[in-house]
Motif scaffolding. Structure first.
Motif, mmCIF file in Angstrom:
data_model
loop_
_atom_site.group_PDB
_atom_site.id
_atom_site.type_symbol
_atom_site.label_atom_id
_atom_site.label_comp_id
_atom_site.label_asym_id
_atom_site.label_seq_id
_atom_site.Cartn_x
_atom_site.Cartn_y
_atom_site.Cartn_z
ATOM 1 N N MET A 97 -13.122 -20.904 16.216
ATOM 2 C CA MET A 97 -13.031 -19.721 16.663
ATOM 3 C C MET A 97 -13.311 -18.700 15.523
ATOM 4 O O MET A 97 -12.276 -17.511 15.362
ATOM 5 N N GLY A 98 -14.211 -18.853 14.733
ATOM 6 C CA GLY A 98 -14.718 -17.804 13.545
ATOM 7 C C GLY A 98 -13.736 -18.251 12.101
ATOM 8 O O GLY A 98 -14.249 -17.463 11.336
ATOM 9 N N GLY A 99 -12.703 -18.827 12.304
ATOM 10 C CA GLY A 99 -11.859 -19.069 11.236
ATOM 11 C C GLY A 99 -12.083 -20.461 10.788
ATOM 12 O O GLY A 99 -12.902 -21.174 11.192
ATOM 13 N N SER A 100 -11.600 -20.704 9.361
ATOM 14 C CA SER A 100 -11.537 -22.017 8.840
ATOM 15 C C SER A 100 -10.889 -23.121 9.742
ATOM 16 O O SER A 100 -9.677 -22.982 9.867
ATOM 17 N N GLY A 101 -11.648 -24.213 10.100
ATOM 18 C CA GLY A 101 -11.293 -25.196 10.848
ATOM 19 C C GLY A 101 -10.130 -26.146 10.097
ATOM 20 O O GLY A 101 -9.023 -26.279 10.652
ATOM 21 N N LEU A 102 -10.351 -25.995 8.677
ATOM 22 C CA LEU A 102 -9.378 -26.862 7.991
ATOM 23 C C LEU A 102 -8.061 -26.289 8.108
ATOM 24 O O LEU A 102 -7.031 -26.885 8.136
ATOM 25 N N LYS A 103 -8.074 -25.183 7.717
ATOM 26 C CA LYS A 103 -7.005 -24.093 7.615
ATOM 27 C C LYS A 103 -6.134 -24.208 9.205
ATOM 28 O O LYS A 103 -4.844 -24.633 9.014
ATOM 29 N N PHE A 104 -6.978 -24.000 10.038
ATOM 30 C CA PHE A 104 -6.262 -24.224 11.484
ATOM 31 C C PHE A 104 -5.717 -25.492 11.851
ATOM 32 O O PHE A 104 -4.455 -25.739 12.159
ATOM 33 N N ASN A 105 -6.394 -26.626 11.243
ATOM 34 C CA ASN A 105 -5.847 -27.878 11.334
ATOM 35 C C ASN A 105 -4.660 -27.981 10.669
ATOM 36 O O ASN A 105 -3.607 -28.647 11.169
ATOM 37 N N ASP A 106 -4.508 -27.609 9.307
ATOM 38 C CA ASP A 106 -3.434 -27.704 8.479
ATOM 39 C C ASP A 106 -1.928 -26.931 8.998
ATOM 40 O O ASP A 106 -1.276 -27.481 8.835
ATOM 41 N N PHE A 107 -2.127 -25.884 9.578
ATOM 42 C CA PHE A 107 -1.243 -24.993 9.963
ATOM 43 C C PHE A 107 -0.706 -25.834 11.149
ATOM 44 O O PHE A 107 0.460 -25.807 11.631
ATOM 45 N N ILE A 108 -1.515 -26.132 12.166
ATOM 46 C CA ILE A 108 -1.036 -26.952 13.413
ATOM 47 C C ILE A 108 -0.218 -28.009 12.939
ATOM 48 O O ILE A 108 0.802 -28.313 13.365
ATOM 49 N N HIS A 109 -0.871 -28.933 11.898
ATOM 50 C CA HIS A 109 0.097 -29.990 11.389
ATOM 51 C C HIS A 109 1.377 -29.655 10.945
ATOM 52 O O HIS A 109 2.491 -30.204 11.194
ATOM 53 N N VAL A 110 1.439 -28.501 10.120
ATOM 54 C CA VAL A 110 2.832 -28.001 9.341
ATOM 55 C C VAL A 110 3.687 -27.621 10.488
ATOM 56 O O VAL A 110 4.799 -27.855 10.535
ATOM 57 N N ILE A 111 3.209 -26.872 11.577
ATOM 58 C CA ILE A 111 4.105 -26.237 12.507
ATOM 59 C C ILE A 111 4.388 -27.596 13.446
ATOM 60 O O ILE A 111 5.756 -27.500 13.611
ATOM 61 N N ILE A 112 3.585 -28.219 13.916
ATOM 62 C CA ILE A 112 4.133 -29.407 14.839
ATOM 63 C C ILE A 112 4.873 -30.214 14.003
ATOM 64 O O ILE A 112 6.055 -30.810 14.564
ATOM 65 N N LYS B 279 -3.822 -11.471 1.974
ATOM 66 C CA LYS B 279 -3.693 -11.697 3.120
ATOM 67 C C LYS B 279 -2.165 -11.419 3.520
ATOM 68 O O LYS B 279 -1.387 -12.239 2.821
ATOM 69 N N ALA B 280 -1.739 -10.610 4.335
ATOM 70 C CA ALA B 280 -0.353 -10.251 4.651
ATOM 71 C C ALA B 280 0.588 -11.504 4.906
ATOM 72 O O ALA B 280 0.180 -12.429 5.830
ATOM 73 N N GLY B 281 1.440 -11.716 4.061
ATOM 74 C CA GLY B 281 2.363 -12.785 4.323
ATOM 75 C C GLY B 281 2.088 -13.967 3.729
ATOM 76 O O GLY B 281 3.107 -14.841 3.518
ATOM 77 N N PHE B 282 0.796 -14.340 3.233
ATOM 78 C CA PHE B 282 0.347 -15.433 2.598
ATOM 79 C C PHE B 282 0.649 -15.548 1.149
ATOM 80 O O PHE B 282 0.221 -14.662 0.397
ATOM 81 N N TYR B 283 1.255 -16.711 0.661
ATOM 82 C CA TYR B 283 1.422 -16.802 -1.112
ATOM 83 C C TYR B 283 0.009 -17.235 -1.069
ATOM 84 O O TYR B 283 -0.762 -18.201 -0.488
ATOM 85 N N ASN B 284 -0.414 -16.381 -2.294
ATOM 86 C CA ASN B 284 -1.941 -16.702 -2.681
ATOM 87 C C ASN B 284 -3.018 -16.784 -1.698
ATOM 88 O O ASN B 284 -3.690 -17.770 -1.334
ATOM 89 N N GLY B 285 -2.751 -15.611 -0.838
ATOM 90 C CA GLY B 285 -3.882 -15.596 0.329
ATOM 91 C C GLY B 285 -5.151 -15.475 -0.117
ATOM 92 O O GLY B 285 -5.825 -15.937 0.821
ATOM 93 N N VAL B 286 -5.766 -15.121 -1.080
ATOM 94 C CA VAL B 286 -7.134 -15.196 -1.344
ATOM 95 C C VAL B 286 -7.603 -16.435 -1.111
ATOM 96 O O VAL B 286 -8.736 -16.822 -0.688
ATOM 97 N N ILE B 287 -6.827 -17.638 -1.560
ATOM 98 C CA ILE B 287 -7.270 -18.950 -1.236
ATOM 99 C C ILE B 287 -7.572 -19.292 0.189
ATOM 100 O O ILE B 287 -8.568 -20.013 0.263
ATOM 101 N N MET B 288 -7.012 -18.747 0.956
ATOM 102 C CA MET B 288 -6.966 -18.894 2.453
ATOM 103 C C MET B 288 -8.377 -18.190 2.782
ATOM 104 O O MET B 288 -8.741 -18.727 4.095
ATOM 105 N N ASN B 289 -9.028 -17.547 2.234
ATOM 106 C CA ASN B 289 -10.322 -16.949 2.840
ATOM 107 C C ASN B 289 -11.286 -18.212 2.928
ATOM 108 O O ASN B 289 -12.059 -17.945 4.060
ATOM 109 N N GLU B 290 -11.323 -19.200 2.331
ATOM 110 C CA GLU B 290 -12.334 -20.107 2.419
ATOM 111 C C GLU B 290 -11.742 -21.743 2.461
ATOM 112 O O GLU B 290 -12.395 -22.769 2.408
#
Lengths: 205, 327
Positions: free
Chosen positions: A154-169, B276-287
C-alpha cells in the motif's frame, strides 16, 4: 458433583507444555529486544535474538503438531464454534465471570467430555490458535527471511508493515497468556486446572 | 472596504510573483553554476579524446604511420562519471600541469604531485560547512592513515574524477549505502588493489562477518563505516576508521532508541529535521525498520495502558474471589 474426566491426552499435554515454555521465552526475548537498553539489557540483544529465533522456529514446528493433532484426532471438535446463539452464550459466560462467580453460582457451561471449553474459552482459543499465532508465525518467518517480504505494501515499506504486525500481534498473544493463566486459577481449586495439564484429568467443581 | 480588500489582494499577488521570479532566477543561476561550461567541455576534449576511451591513436613522427594503443586502465576518465561528479565544472588543467598539452607527455610529469582534498578545500570559507580540516584530522587518526602512512590518501576512496557527494543528498538511504560501501569494497573486495598497500591477504568479508545475523540485509542497509568508524558529532561522515578490534560488535549500538545510526547514516536527515510523529528515530522509518530503535511512543503507551488494565482487572477479580470465598 465432583469428579475427574480424562480430557487432555498425552500429546495435548506435551504440546501445551512446550508451547507454554516457548511463548514465555518469546515474550521475554521479544520485550527485551523491543525495549532494549544498552546500559541495562534485560537479556543481551544478540542472546535475545537467538533465543527468539530458535524459540520461534520450534514454536512453528509445534504449531504444525497442534494442527495435525487437532484435525486428525477428536480434539478438533472442541474448536468448532456453533455460530447459532454464540453471542448469548458469550454474554452468559461473561456474566458468570463478572457476577455469578462471586455469588457461588454454578458455571453455565460445565466442562464435560463433549465440551472441553466454555464459550468464552472456545472463542478466545480459536482466535489465539487460528488467527493470532498463525499471523505471528508468518510475520516472524518473514523477519527471519526479510528478502521474501514484499518491499512495498500500500505504498509503504513492506518490511515495516510486517514488523509492526508482528509486534502488535505478539503483544496480543502475551495479553492472551496473562488472561489465560489467570482464568486457569478458576477451577475446582486454585491449582486444579494446572494439575489437569500434568495428569490429563479435569477436576470438576 | 471592498476597494481596500482588492488592493491588498493585488499587493499580495505582486509580492508573490516577485518572490517567485527571484526564486526561479536563483534556481537557474544555481543550476547554471553547477553545470560545466561548453567551453570547459571543449577544452577537456583535448585530453578526453585519448583518456576518455580504452584506446588512443597517434601518428608516429618517424614512420608517419598511425599507431593504435591501449589506454592504461588507471588513466581512463569516464566522461559521464566525470561530468556527473563534484568536480564536473573543472578543466583538466585546473589540477594537472598545462604541460600535458604536448604529446608525447613529458616524462617528468609522471612525478607530478597530486592534490589532496585539503589542498583546495582547506581554509576556504565556501567549503567551511564540509569541515575539511576536521575530516583531515580524523583521517590522520584512522587506521587507513596510521597503518599506511602517505601511501594512503583521500584519492583511495574519493577519486576526484568520479566522486559525487552522497551523504548530504535526499537520495534513498539504500542508494547512499550502496555507493559508499562500493568505495570500501573497491579495495577490500579486490585483492590486487588491496595488495597495493599491504602484503597481507585480504580477508573474506563474508567470512569475517559470518557472526552478523541477516548479513545480506545489514550489508544492504548500513554502510561499513557505521561499525568501522568512530562517529564525530561535528562532521557528517565519520572518517576515523578504527582497527578491527574496535569495530562495533554489540547489536544494541544500533538496535536501541539511542541508536548510533542517528549519529551516522541518518545524521543528515536528522539535521534536516525530518521526523515521524511519535516514532523514536523516525527518520530510519522512511526506508527501513530497526528492531529496538524504531518504537512508537503512542503504541507503547497504549500497550502499557492495556496491560495495566488487564493486571488491575486480574487483581480486582482475584481479590473479590478470595473475599467472597472467605465469606
Amino acid at each position: 458433583m465432583s469428579g475427574k474426566i480424562y480430557l487432555y491426552p498425552v500429546w495435548v499435554r506435551l504440546w501445551h507444555g512446550l508451547n507454554a515454555i516457548l511463548i514465555i521465552l518469546l515474550i521475554l526475548s521479544g520485550v527485551s529486544m523491543q525495549y532494549t537498553d544498552p546500559a541495562n539489557p534485560f537479556i543481551r540483544f544478540d542472546i535475545a535474538v537467538k533465543m527468539h529465533n530458535i524459540s520461534g522456529i520450534i514454536l512453528s514446528v509445534n504449531y504444525i503438531v497442534f494442527i495435525l493433532g487437532t484435525f486428525m484426532t477428536p480434539n478438533g471438535k472442541y474448536y468448532k464454534i456453533a455460530m447459532k446463539g454464540l453471542t448469548q452464550r458469550l454474554i452468559k459466560q461473561f456474566t458468570y465471570y463478572t457476577f455469578g462467580i462471586f455469588k457461588h453460582e454454578k458455571p453455565p457451561f460445565p466442562i464435560s467430555k463433549d465440551s472441553k471449553f466454555n464459550p468464552l474459552q472456545q472463542f478466545t482459543y480459536v482466535g489465539a490458535m487460528f488467527v493470532l499465532v498463525p499471523i505471528v508465525i508468518i510475520t516472524g518467518w518473514a523477519l527471519l527471511y526479510p528478502e521474501l517480504v514484499l518491499t512495498k505494501i500500500m505504498g509503504g515499506s513492506g518490511l515495516k508493515f510486517n514488523d509492526f504486525i508482528h509486534v502488535i500481534i505478539g503483544f496480543f498473544v502475551s495479553f492472551f497468556m496473562f488472561v489465560h493463566i489467570y482464568f486457569c486459577t478458576i477451577g475446582a481449586t486454585f491449582i486444579s486446572n494446572f494439575r489437569s495439564m500434568v495428569t490429563g484429568f479435569h477436576e470438576s467443581h | 472596504m471592498i476597494f481596500q480588500s482588492t488592493r491588498m489582494t493585488w499587493n499580495i499577488r505582486v509580492r508573490f510573483s516577485l518572490a517567485f521570479c527571484i526564486l526561479l532566477m536563483s534556481a537557474f543561476a544555481i543550476t547554471a553554476q553547477n553545470k560545466p561550461k561548453e567551453e570547459t567541455k571543449k577544452f577537456n576534449e583535448n585530453c578526453l579524446k585519448c583518456h576518455g576511451q580504452s584506446k588512443y591513436k597517434y601518428v608516429n613522427p618517424e614512420s608517419g604511420a598511425e599507431v593504435t594503443k591501449r589506454m592504461y586502465l588507471e588513466t581512463i576518465i569516464n566522461r559521464n562519471e566525470f561530468y556527473d561528479s563534484n568536480h564536473k565544472t573543472f578543466k583538466c588543467t585546473d589540477c594537472h600541469s598545462e604541460d600535458y598539452d604536448t604529446f608525447p607527455h613529458p616524462g617528468r610529469l609522471r612525478m607530478e604531485a597530486k592534490y589532496a582534498c585539503i589542498d583546495c578545500h582547506g581554509g576556504d570559507e565556501a567549503y567551511a560547512k564540509f569541515k575539511f580540516e576536521q575530516i583531515e584530522t580524523e583521517f590522520q587518526a584512522s587506521v587507513h592513515s596510521t597503518k599506511h602512512s602517505d601511501d594512503f590518501n583521500c584519492w583511495m576512496c574519493h577519486n576526484p574524477h568520479t566522486y559525487k557527494i552522497n551523504a548530504r543528498s535526499e537520495e534513498k538511504i539504500k542508494d547512499i549505502v550502496a555507493y559508499d560501501n562500493a568505495i570500501c569494497l573497491n579495495c577490500h573486495a579486490d585483492i590486487t588493489k588491496y595488495q597495493m598497500l599491504t602484503d597481507k591477504v585480504n580477508p573474506n568479508i563474508l567470512k569475517t562477518h559470518a557472526w552478523l545475523p541477516n548479513q545480506a540485509l545489514h550489508f544492504k542497509n548500513v554502510r561499513c563505516i557505521e561499525c568501522h568508524a568512530r562517529t564525530n558529532d561535528s562532521i557528517l561522515v565519520a572518517h576515523n576508521i578504527q582497527p578491527k578490534a574496535k569495530a562495533v560488535h554489540r547489536c544494541v549500538e544500533c538496535h536501541s532508541t539511542n541508536s548510533i545510526l542517528m549519529a551516522s547514516l541518518y545524521k543528515y536527515k536528522v539535521q534536516e529535521g525530518r521526523s515521524k510523529a511519535g516514532f523514536y528515530n523516525g527518520v530510519i522509518m522512511n526506508e527501513g525498520y530497526v528492531i529496538g530503535a524504531n518504537r512508537n511512543y503512542y503504541l507503547g503507551l497504549i500497550s502499557l495502558i492495556m496491560f495495566g488494565c488487564v493486571i488491575t482487572g486480574i487483581l480486582i477479580h482475584g481479590s473479590l474471589r478470595i473475599i467472597k470465598r472467605k465469606k
